[in-house]
Design a protein around this motif. Structure first.
Motif, PDB file in Angstrom:
ATOM      1  N   SER A  71     -58.995   0.274 -13.188  1.00  0.00           N
ATOM      2  CA  SER A  71     -59.746   1.377 -12.590  1.00  0.00           C
ATOM      3  C   SER A  71     -58.921   2.105 -11.551  1.00  0.00           C
ATOM      4  N   TRP A  72     -58.238   1.333 -10.706  1.00  0.00           N
ATOM      5  CA  TRP A  72     -57.435   1.949  -9.660  1.00  0.00           C
ATOM      6  C   TRP A  72     -56.201   2.623 -10.222  1.00  0.00           C
ATOM      7  N   HIS A  73     -55.588   2.022 -11.208  1.00  0.00           N
ATOM      8  CA  HIS A  73     -54.424   2.649 -11.852  1.00  0.00           C
ATOM      9  C   HIS A  73     -54.814   4.000 -12.452  1.00  0.00           C
ATOM     10  N   LEU A  74     -55.926   4.025 -13.183  1.00  0.00           N
ATOM     11  CA  LEU A  74     -56.334   5.245 -13.864  1.00  0.00           C
ATOM     12  C   LEU A  74     -56.849   6.292 -12.884  1.00  0.00           C
ATOM     13  N   GLU A  75     -57.538   5.856 -11.841  1.00  0.00           N
ATOM     14  CA  GLU A  75     -58.008   6.810 -10.843  1.00  0.00           C
ATOM     15  C   GLU A  75     -56.826   7.496 -10.163  1.00  0.00           C
ATOM     16  N   ARG A  76     -55.780   6.724  -9.841  1.00  0.00           N
ATOM     17  CA  ARG A  76     -54.595   7.314  -9.225  1.00  0.00           C
ATOM     18  C   ARG A  76     -53.902   8.289 -10.170  1.00  0.00           C
ATOM     19  N   ALA A  77     -53.993   8.007 -11.485  1.00  0.00           N
ATOM     20  CA  ALA A  77     -53.387   8.884 -12.488  1.00  0.00           C
ATOM     21  C   ALA A  77     -54.303  10.046 -12.866  1.00  0.00           C
ATOM     22  N   ALA A  82     -65.317   5.558 -14.458  1.00  0.00           N
ATOM     23  CA  ALA A  82     -66.359   5.336 -13.454  1.00  0.00           C
ATOM     24  C   ALA A  82     -65.720   4.773 -12.191  1.00  0.00           C
ATOM     25  N   ALA A  83     -66.109   5.282 -11.033  1.00  0.00           N
ATOM     26  CA  ALA A  83     -65.529   4.823  -9.766  1.00  0.00           C
ATOM     27  C   ALA A  83     -65.761   3.326  -9.590  1.00  0.00           C
ATOM     28  N   ALA A  84     -64.688   2.599  -9.286  1.00  0.00           N
ATOM     29  CA  ALA A  84     -64.780   1.157  -9.046  1.00  0.00           C
ATOM     30  C   ALA A  84     -65.116   0.924  -7.578  1.00  0.00           C
ATOM     31  N   TYR A  85     -66.085   0.040  -7.305  1.00  0.00           N
ATOM     32  CA  TYR A  85     -66.502  -0.193  -5.929  1.00  0.00           C
ATOM     33  C   TYR A  85     -66.179  -1.583  -5.407  1.00  0.00           C
ATOM     34  N   ALA A  86     -66.240  -2.602  -6.257  1.00  0.00           N
ATOM     35  CA  ALA A  86     -65.951  -3.951  -5.750  1.00  0.00           C
ATOM     36  C   ALA A  86     -65.628  -4.899  -6.891  1.00  0.00           C
ATOM     37  N   TYR A  87     -64.821  -5.894  -6.542  1.00  0.00           N
ATOM     38  CA  TYR A  87     -64.535  -6.997  -7.448  1.00  0.00           C
ATOM     39  C   TYR A  87     -64.781  -8.288  -6.668  1.00  0.00           C
ATOM     40  N   VAL A  88     -65.534  -9.192  -7.268  1.00  0.00           N
ATOM     41  CA  VAL A  88     -65.942 -10.427  -6.583  1.00  0.00           C
ATOM     42  C   VAL A  88     -65.561 -11.619  -7.457  1.00  0.00           C
ATOM     43  N   GLU A  89     -64.921 -12.608  -6.835  1.00  0.00           N
ATOM     44  CA  GLU A  89     -64.604 -13.856  -7.526  1.00  0.00           C
ATOM     45  C   GLU A  89     -65.330 -15.011  -6.852  1.00  0.00           C
ATOM     46  N   ASN A 141     -53.551  10.938 -24.687  1.00  0.00           N
ATOM     47  CA  ASN A 141     -52.155  11.174 -24.325  1.00  0.00           C
ATOM     48  C   ASN A 141     -51.923  10.986 -22.831  1.00  0.00           C
ATOM     49  N   ARG A 142     -52.849  11.444 -22.025  1.00  0.00           N
ATOM     50  CA  ARG A 142     -52.723  11.247 -20.573  1.00  0.00           C
ATOM     51  C   ARG A 142     -52.770   9.768 -20.228  1.00  0.00           C
ATOM     52  N   LEU A 143     -53.617   9.029 -20.932  1.00  0.00           N
ATOM     53  CA  LEU A 143     -53.713   7.587 -20.697  1.00  0.00           C
ATOM     54  C   LEU A 143     -52.389   6.901 -20.999  1.00  0.00           C
ATOM     55  N   THR A 144     -51.830   7.157 -22.161  1.00  0.00           N
ATOM     56  CA  THR A 144     -50.599   6.461 -22.537  1.00  0.00           C
ATOM     57  C   THR A 144     -49.408   6.932 -21.694  1.00  0.00           C
ATOM     58  N   GLU A 145     -49.413   8.192 -21.287  1.00  0.00           N
ATOM     59  CA  GLU A 145     -48.342   8.694 -20.423  1.00  0.00           C
ATOM     60  C   GLU A 145     -48.398   8.058 -19.032  1.00  0.00           C
ATOM     61  N   SER A 146     -49.554   7.529 -18.644  1.00  0.00           N
ATOM     62  CA  SER A 146     -49.699   6.899 -17.333  1.00  0.00           C
ATOM     63  C   SER A 146     -49.102   5.487 -17.299  1.00  0.00           C
ATOM     64  N   GLY A 147     -48.665   4.984 -18.462  1.00  0.00           N
ATOM     65  CA  GLY A 147     -48.144   3.628 -18.525  1.00  0.00           C
ATOM     66  C   GLY A 147     -49.190   2.596 -18.875  1.00  0.00           C
ATOM     67  N   ALA A 148     -50.294   3.051 -19.461  1.00  0.00           N
ATOM     68  CA  ALA A 148     -51.366   2.139 -19.865  1.00  0.00           C
ATOM     69  C   ALA A 148     -51.850   2.521 -21.258  1.00  0.00           C
ATOM     70  N   HIS A 149     -52.514   1.592 -21.915  1.00  0.00           N
ATOM     71  CA  HIS A 149     -53.203   1.914 -23.154  1.00  0.00           C
ATOM     72  C   HIS A 149     -54.457   1.060 -23.249  1.00  0.00           C
ATOM     73  N   HIS A 150     -55.388   1.527 -24.060  1.00  0.00           N
ATOM     74  CA  HIS A 150     -56.672   0.837 -24.236  1.00  0.00           C
ATOM     75  C   HIS A 150     -56.610   0.063 -25.545  1.00  0.00           C
ATOM     76  N   ALA A 151     -56.787  -1.253 -25.474  1.00  0.00           N
ATOM     77  CA  ALA A 151     -56.660  -2.079 -26.672  1.00  0.00           C
ATOM     78  C   ALA A 151     -57.832  -1.916 -27.633  1.00  0.00           C
ATOM     79  N   ASP A 152     -58.938  -1.331 -27.161  1.00  0.00           N
ATOM     80  CA  ASP A 152     -60.110  -1.111 -28.023  1.00  0.00           C
ATOM     81  C   ASP A 152     -60.549   0.336 -27.867  1.00  0.00           C
ATOM     82  N   LEU A 153     -59.762   1.230 -28.436  1.00  0.00           N
ATOM     83  CA  LEU A 153     -59.978   2.664 -28.230  1.00  0.00           C
ATOM     84  C   LEU A 153     -60.855   3.261 -29.326  1.00  0.00           C
TER      85      LEU A 153
END
Length: 258
Positions: A71-77, A82-89, A141-153
């Motif tokens: 989420s943060w990688h894609l938001e920066r790109a 959807a805006a990510a708000y929290a991650y809890v472990e 194309n914007r996704l893959t140019e950002s250095g990421a890809h979606h394995a279930d596109l």
């Protein structure tokens, strides 16, 4: 993680709760959301996704940390998610026992597959259909140019409101920092082709896929691979549906036939 996201660790005896959050998201709000049952959106063996007010809460023991990082990688790109708000472990004696990912709810959206079906029912002009698919291709194309890809596109993992704006979802399937090889590109193209081939023919879908290919690609050979693998994918899906239907009809207490 960016500077506006703070990390807080809460410990209680042998129990540990680790909270990473967006700066404007109070810890108390995170805890309240986790306590709220919410409306069930999706449930599987690995995860449960609920809607709690304007937030989506995905609980499980799976790859929510990957979704948070993606989420943060894609938001920066500047790729719409959807805006990510929290991650809890949640942990016990140093072992992660569960986690949760909190993000903004995308309201009044449908999948790009569902929107495509609306275009077909509305007998939309072929130029408008081509523009619709071109916008999806531009997002990929914007996704893959950002250095990421979606394995279930597949089309179910891209949402839209009006066919003009799009959001990627199921971000636990986003892979970062891995070269986007022809093998991975082919897998994505098969997924997308499978989403639309029941609605449109190759006169529409070949230009769509070609827009996501390097210019030197032999499109005829590429499409031969796409069609072959899409058929294999569809046959696997049909078999899985048949097995699931058989199990449902048999019921939980009846043995599987020998």
């Amino acid at each position: 993680m960016e500077n506006d996201v703070r990390l807080e660790v809460v410990r209680q005896g042998l129990h540990t709760m680790r909270i990473e959050r967006r700066a404007e998201m109070p810890v108390r709000a995170v805890l309240d959301l986790l306590k709220t049952k919410g409306a069930l959106l999706k449930q599987s063996k690995k995860a449960e996704t609920t809607l709690v007010g304007p937030f989506v809460v995905k609980r499980g023991r799976g790859r929510n940390r990957r979704a948070w990082a993606a989420s943060w990688h894609l938001e920066r790109a500047q790729i719409p998610v959807a805006a990510a708000y929290a991650y809890v472990e949640h942990a016990w004696l140093g072992f992660v026992t569960g986690n949760a990912f909190l993000s903004a709810a995308l309201v009044a959206c449908c999948t790009v597959e569902e929107h495509a079906a609306k275009l077909v029912r509305g007998k939309t002009d072929s130029n408008d259909v081509a523009e619709y698919l071109a916008r999806i291709a531009a997002l990929v194309n914007r996704l893959t140019e950002s250095g990421a890809h979606h394995a279930d596109l597949s089309g179910k993992n891209i949402l839209t409101r009006d066919g003009l704006q799009f959001w990627l979802i199921d971000l636990d399937s986003v892979v970062m920092g891995k070269p986007y090889t022809d093998r991975l590109r082919l897998k994505n193209h098969v997924q997308l082709y499978d989403s639309f081939c029941d609605l449109w023919g190759d006169d529409v879908l070949v230009p769509f896929l070609q827009a996501m290919l390097p210019p030197e690609t032999d499109i005829a050979r590429w499409m031969e691979q796409v069609r072959k693998r899409q058929l294999q994918r569809r046959l696997r899906t049909v078999r899985a549906w048949a097995i699931e239907r058989e199990r449902s009809e048999r019921g939980p207490n009846r043995p599987t036939p020998a």
